[in-house]
Design a protein around this motif. Sequence first.
Motif, PDB file in Angstrom:
ATOM      1  N   GLY A 188       0.811  -1.217   0.000  1.00  0.00           N
ATOM      2  CA  GLY A 188       0.000   0.000   0.000  1.00  0.00           C
ATOM      3  C   GLY A 188       0.841   1.261   0.000  1.00  0.00           C
ATOM      4  O   GLY A 188       0.641   2.175  -0.807  1.00  0.00           O
ATOM      5  N   GLN A 189       1.824   1.327   0.899  1.00  0.00           N
ATOM      6  CA  GLN A 189       2.650   2.537   0.995  1.00  0.00           C
ATOM      7  C   GLN A 189       3.636   2.643  -0.163  1.00  0.00           C
ATOM      8  O   GLN A 189       3.763   3.696  -0.783  1.00  0.00           O
ATOM      9  CB  GLN A 189       3.417   2.554   2.316  1.00  0.00           C
ATOM     10  CG  GLN A 189       4.339   3.777   2.452  1.00  0.00           C
ATOM     11  CD  GLN A 189       4.916   3.923   3.845  1.00  0.00           C
ATOM     12  OE1 GLN A 189       4.219   3.722   4.843  1.00  0.00           O
ATOM     13  NE2 GLN A 189       6.185   4.269   3.929  1.00  0.00           N
ATOM     14  N   SER A 190       4.331   1.549  -0.479  1.00  0.00           N
ATOM     15  CA  SER A 190       5.395   1.645  -1.475  1.00  0.00           C
ATOM     16  C   SER A 190       4.855   1.881  -2.880  1.00  0.00           C
ATOM     17  O   SER A 190       5.519   2.525  -3.704  1.00  0.00           O
ATOM     18  CB  SER A 190       6.260   0.378  -1.453  1.00  0.00           C
ATOM     19  OG  SER A 190       5.518  -0.760  -1.830  1.00  0.00           O
ATOM     20  N   THR A 191       3.652   1.382  -3.160  1.00  0.00           N
ATOM     21  CA  THR A 191       3.056   1.628  -4.476  1.00  0.00           C
ATOM     22  C   THR A 191       2.833   3.117  -4.699  1.00  0.00           C
ATOM     23  O   THR A 191       3.186   3.673  -5.750  1.00  0.00           O
ATOM     24  CB  THR A 191       1.728   0.864  -4.620  1.00  0.00           C
ATOM     25  OG1 THR A 191       2.002  -0.539  -4.630  1.00  0.00           O
ATOM     26  CG2 THR A 191       1.009   1.234  -5.913  1.00  0.00           C
ATOM     27  N   PHE A 192       2.279   3.775  -3.705  1.00  0.00           N
ATOM     28  CA  PHE A 192       2.042   5.216  -3.865  1.00  0.00           C
ATOM     29  C   PHE A 192       3.328   6.026  -3.770  1.00  0.00           C
ATOM     30  O   PHE A 192       3.436   7.088  -4.378  1.00  0.00           O
ATOM     31  CB  PHE A 192       0.985   5.692  -2.867  1.00  0.00           C
ATOM     32  CG  PHE A 192      -0.401   5.369  -3.321  1.00  0.00           C
ATOM     33  CD1 PHE A 192      -1.002   6.081  -4.336  1.00  0.00           C
ATOM     34  CD2 PHE A 192      -1.096   4.306  -2.756  1.00  0.00           C
ATOM     35  CE1 PHE A 192      -2.268   5.764  -4.792  1.00  0.00           C
ATOM     36  CE2 PHE A 192      -2.359   3.972  -3.201  1.00  0.00           C
ATOM     37  CZ  PHE A 192      -2.957   4.703  -4.225  1.00  0.00           C
ATOM     38  N   ASP A 193       4.310   5.526  -3.036  1.00  0.00           N
ATOM     39  CA  ASP A 193       5.628   6.181  -3.057  1.00  0.00           C
ATOM     40  C   ASP A 193       6.153   6.234  -4.486  1.00  0.00           C
ATOM     41  O   ASP A 193       6.615   7.272  -4.964  1.00  0.00           O
ATOM     42  CB  ASP A 193       6.624   5.414  -2.185  1.00  0.00           C
ATOM     43  CG  ASP A 193       6.404   5.643  -0.693  1.00  0.00           C
ATOM     44  OD1 ASP A 193       5.659   6.583  -0.345  1.00  0.00           O
ATOM     45  OD2 ASP A 193       6.980   4.890   0.107  1.00  0.00           O
ATOM     46  N   GLY A 194       6.076   5.084  -5.180  1.00  0.00           N
ATOM     47  CA  GLY A 194       6.566   5.009  -6.554  1.00  0.00           C
ATOM     48  C   GLY A 194       5.771   5.874  -7.504  1.00  0.00           C
ATOM     49  O   GLY A 194       6.334   6.588  -8.347  1.00  0.00           O
ATOM     50  N   ILE A 195       4.444   5.845  -7.366  1.00  0.00           N
ATOM     51  CA  ILE A 195       3.575   6.626  -8.250  1.00  0.00           C
ATOM     52  C   ILE A 195       3.796   8.119  -8.062  1.00  0.00           C
ATOM     53  O   ILE A 195       3.981   8.878  -9.030  1.00  0.00           O
ATOM     54  CB  ILE A 195       2.091   6.285  -7.986  1.00  0.00           C
ATOM     55  CG1 ILE A 195       1.784   4.849  -8.419  1.00  0.00           C
ATOM     56  CG2 ILE A 195       1.168   7.269  -8.713  1.00  0.00           C
ATOM     57  CD1 ILE A 195       0.446   4.334  -7.947  1.00  0.00           C
ATOM     58  N   MET A 196       3.803   8.561  -6.832  1.00  0.00           N
ATOM     59  CA  MET A 196       3.891   9.993  -6.555  1.00  0.00           C
ATOM     60  C   MET A 196       5.264  10.551  -6.873  1.00  0.00           C
ATOM     61  O   MET A 196       5.398  11.663  -7.386  1.00  0.00           O
ATOM     62  CB  MET A 196       3.490  10.253  -5.107  1.00  0.00           C
ATOM     63  CG  MET A 196       2.016   9.918  -4.850  1.00  0.00           C
ATOM     64  SD  MET A 196       1.608   9.693  -3.100  1.00  0.00           S
ATOM     65  CE  MET A 196       1.708  11.379  -2.528  1.00  0.00           C
ATOM     66  N   HIS A 197       6.318   9.765  -6.593  1.00  0.00           N
ATOM     67  CA  HIS A 197       7.678  10.196  -6.929  1.00  0.00           C
ATOM     68  C   HIS A 197       7.838  10.329  -8.444  1.00  0.00           C
ATOM     69  O   HIS A 197       8.500  11.243  -8.934  1.00  0.00           O
ATOM     70  CB  HIS A 197       8.694   9.200  -6.391  1.00  0.00           C
ATOM     71  CG  HIS A 197      10.093   9.455  -6.840  1.00  0.00           C
ATOM     72  ND1 HIS A 197      10.859  10.483  -6.333  1.00  0.00           N
ATOM     73  CD2 HIS A 197      10.875   8.825  -7.769  1.00  0.00           C
ATOM     74  CE1 HIS A 197      12.042  10.488  -6.926  1.00  0.00           C
ATOM     75  NE2 HIS A 197      12.074   9.488  -7.798  1.00  0.00           N
ATOM     76  N   THR A 198       7.212   9.412  -9.183  1.00  0.00           N
ATOM     77  CA  THR A 198       7.369   9.390 -10.635  1.00  0.00           C
ATOM     78  C   THR A 198       6.527  10.445 -11.337  1.00  0.00           C
ATOM     79  O   THR A 198       6.990  11.115 -12.267  1.00  0.00           O
ATOM     80  CB  THR A 198       6.999   7.995 -11.181  1.00  0.00           C
ATOM     81  OG1 THR A 198       7.817   7.013 -10.535  1.00  0.00           O
ATOM     82  CG2 THR A 198       7.213   7.911 -12.686  1.00  0.00           C
TER      83      THR A 198
END
Length: 410
Positions: A188-198
């Motif tokens: 849950g957390q790491s998916t949005f980390d990747g999306i938002m950073h990108t």
Amino acid sequence: MSRIKDISLAKEGRAKIEWIKSYMPVLNLIEKDFSQKKPFAGKKISMSIHLEAKTAYLAHVLKAGGAEVFVTGCNPLSTRDEIAASLVADGFEVNAIHDVSMQEYDEHLITTLSCRPNLMIDDGGDFTNILHNTRQDLSENLIGGCEETTTGIHRLKSLEKSGKMRFPMIDVNGADCKHLFDNRYGTGQSTFDGIMHTTNLIIAGQTVVVAGYGWCGRGIAMRAKGMGAIVVVTEVDYVKAIEARMDGFAVMPMREAAKIGDLFITVTGCKDVIVKEHFEVMKNGAVMCNSGHFDVEINKNDLSELSVEIFERKENIMGYKMRDGRILNLLAEGRLVNLAAGNGHPAEIMDMSFAIQAKSLEYLANNPKLSPALYNVPKEIDQEIAALKLASMGAKIDVLTDEQKKYIEG
């Protein structure tokens, strides 16, 4: 002999490993225990795993237990070259380079198995596939191994059902201390980390379509809701669909969700979740990504065939221009967005998952005569890891009295 990109990156990699090590207290305790007991003395361990700082620390823990450890990646885009360099500098054999071709990736897998390991850690089932098909000879010394992904477990269950399993494997994904935390809170957390950073785009107010409501899907939907998104879940399982609805999410088929979604996240472990009929009705500017193991959930062939132009919009974002002028965006080539375009799961989460991995390998080493089959993680290992983790968080629980135990046991 190792094959990595650049050994001069070792110092950078070591600093990253030292950082996450500070936040993995359970694995720290296991490393200390292994250093004294040496449960893997004289044994070779091959690892195919997302090669980043946290997994590198797991390799160090296994080495502390006396093992000779051979390491490769399990996804061409998730390997961190500085981490690979650090491991080589510390005496490991590593065959992994970021963004290699699939042919090179397969070569790295086979090379890492060529030590004819006694134990192995697989992530997604590529090792298992090789050892059951093209290179059965490399499993001649294998006591058993561990698999921690839903995708890999599906492949193992298929082998077991067909009666073709050649060695014992432990279902690490089934452990409570893995799927309840890693799959849900980690993904849950790491998916949005990747999306938002990108993307540098907002989540609040957007319609986020989550394909699949297993533990990973639950975690992603929960995080999206917490950030203010309108969440739609697509499913093929009636029970999971009811659960998603009762958790407060809209539930509909992908052909309907495709028309209204702003951000699509696939996390099913299956193929062709988003295909031609869905691309044809998506909004201009729609963003798609995947947090399932392989890059088959979003059909890239269909997407390419519908496009009149394919171009890089920015790092880790490819734009696909449709004939009507719409542009659809795919993150990280449809591979794991949390690793290919992010930093993977938080260290505190992987502390539990990798503790389960380490203790499961110890269990296999202590039980070398298990029959070829898929085994659950022993309950005592799950409970031990949970107790250590809870203590590290400064929390305590009640303990049943003898009378209470007798009452419960009947």
